[in-house]
Scaffold this motif. Structure first.
Motif, PDB file in Angstrom:
ATOM      1  N   ARG A 132      -5.177  -7.280  -2.479  1.00 57.66           N
ATOM      2  CA  ARG A 132      -4.803  -7.419  -1.199  1.00 57.66           C
ATOM      3  C   ARG A 132      -3.596  -8.602  -1.078  1.00 57.66           C
ATOM      4  O   ARG A 132      -2.809  -8.434  -0.368  1.00 57.66           O
ATOM      5  CB  ARG A 132      -5.996  -8.403  -0.489  1.00 57.66           C
ATOM      6  N   GLU A 154      -6.111   2.899  -4.367  1.00 55.25           N
ATOM      7  CA  GLU A 154      -7.104   1.883  -3.980  1.00 55.25           C
ATOM      8  C   GLU A 154      -6.546   0.877  -2.859  1.00 55.25           C
ATOM      9  O   GLU A 154      -7.105   0.680  -2.002  1.00 55.25           O
ATOM     10  CB  GLU A 154      -7.544   1.227  -5.036  1.00 55.25           C
ATOM     11  N   LEU A 197      -7.980   0.633   0.966  1.00 51.57           N
ATOM     12  CA  LEU A 197      -8.472  -0.631   1.433  1.00 51.57           C
ATOM     13  C   LEU A 197      -7.558  -1.532   2.404  1.00 51.57           C
ATOM     14  O   LEU A 197      -8.296  -1.902   3.329  1.00 51.57           O
ATOM     15  CB  LEU A 197      -8.738  -1.588   0.025  1.00 51.57           C
ATOM     16  N   HIS A 198      -6.501  -1.561   2.267  1.00 49.30           N
ATOM     17  CA  HIS A 198      -5.376  -2.192   3.245  1.00 49.30           C
ATOM     18  C   HIS A 198      -4.417  -1.450   3.731  1.00 49.30           C
ATOM     19  O   HIS A 198      -3.581  -1.998   4.438  1.00 49.30           O
ATOM     20  CB  HIS A 198      -4.820  -3.358   2.108  1.00 49.30           C
TER      21      HIS A 198
END
Length: 175
Positions: A61, A13, A17-18
């Motif tokens: 994050r 994940e 996302l990052h």
């Protein structure tokens, strides 16, 4: 076939996302392509390993950037110890521009090269602050990552931006 662990799922994940942000972050720490790939792999491994201890006290994050910060700082320290100061000068980078690239693309690449060259010349902490800022993190998030106060982060970023603006300002033509 076994199901992925919670740690594996969190890692996947985080990378989904990052991952692109972390790759850009690594680019800010290392100019050499091969060393940058090694740094990115080291960062990814450290992120995966760290997720075993992630308890959600901050966003995923912010956690990923904390890990990136630690890995990047260690990378810089190793590089300084090894006295590896290799890289292209701005003039060398400009001379490598593709001959058939359009002018706007070339100018953007040169400007980006100039910005990155100036950022690479900053002290490690200042460099990291600007890299995080360029990834659109706010002062509070950067403070969580670096351990500085949000006010200190905002002040340093303001000063660095002013310095970069002065150095990137219009070049006076010489007769």
């Amino acid at each position: 076939m076994s199901t992925p662990s919670s740690q594996d799922q969190q890692y996947l994940e985080a990378m989904r996302l990052h991952g692109a942000e972390l790759a850009r972050f690594a680019r800010g720490y290392e100019r050499d392509d091969a060393k940058r790939q090694e740094l990115l792999q080291e960062l990814q491994l450290a992120l995966w390993q760290s997720l075993d201890n992630f308890q959600g006290q901050c966003s995923l994050r912010t956690w990923a950037y904390r890990v990136a910060h630690n890995v990047g700082a260690s990378h810089v320290q190793r590089s300084l110890r090894q006295a590896e100061r290799q890289g292209l000068t701005l003039e060398e980078a400009e001379s490598l521009a593709d001959a058939d690239a359009d002018m706007a693309h070339t100018e953007r690449r040169i400007d980006l090269g100039r910005v990155l060259a100036l950022i690479h010349r900053l002290a490690p902490l200042d460099r990291e602050l600007m890299l995080l800022y360029l990834e659109d993190l706010d002062a509070a998030s950067i403070a969580d990552i670096t351990g500085l106060s949000a006010r200190n982060v905002a002040t340093k970023i303001h000063r660095i931006k002013a310095l970069l603006a002065r150095q990137l300002g219009p070049q006076e033509s010489k007769p």
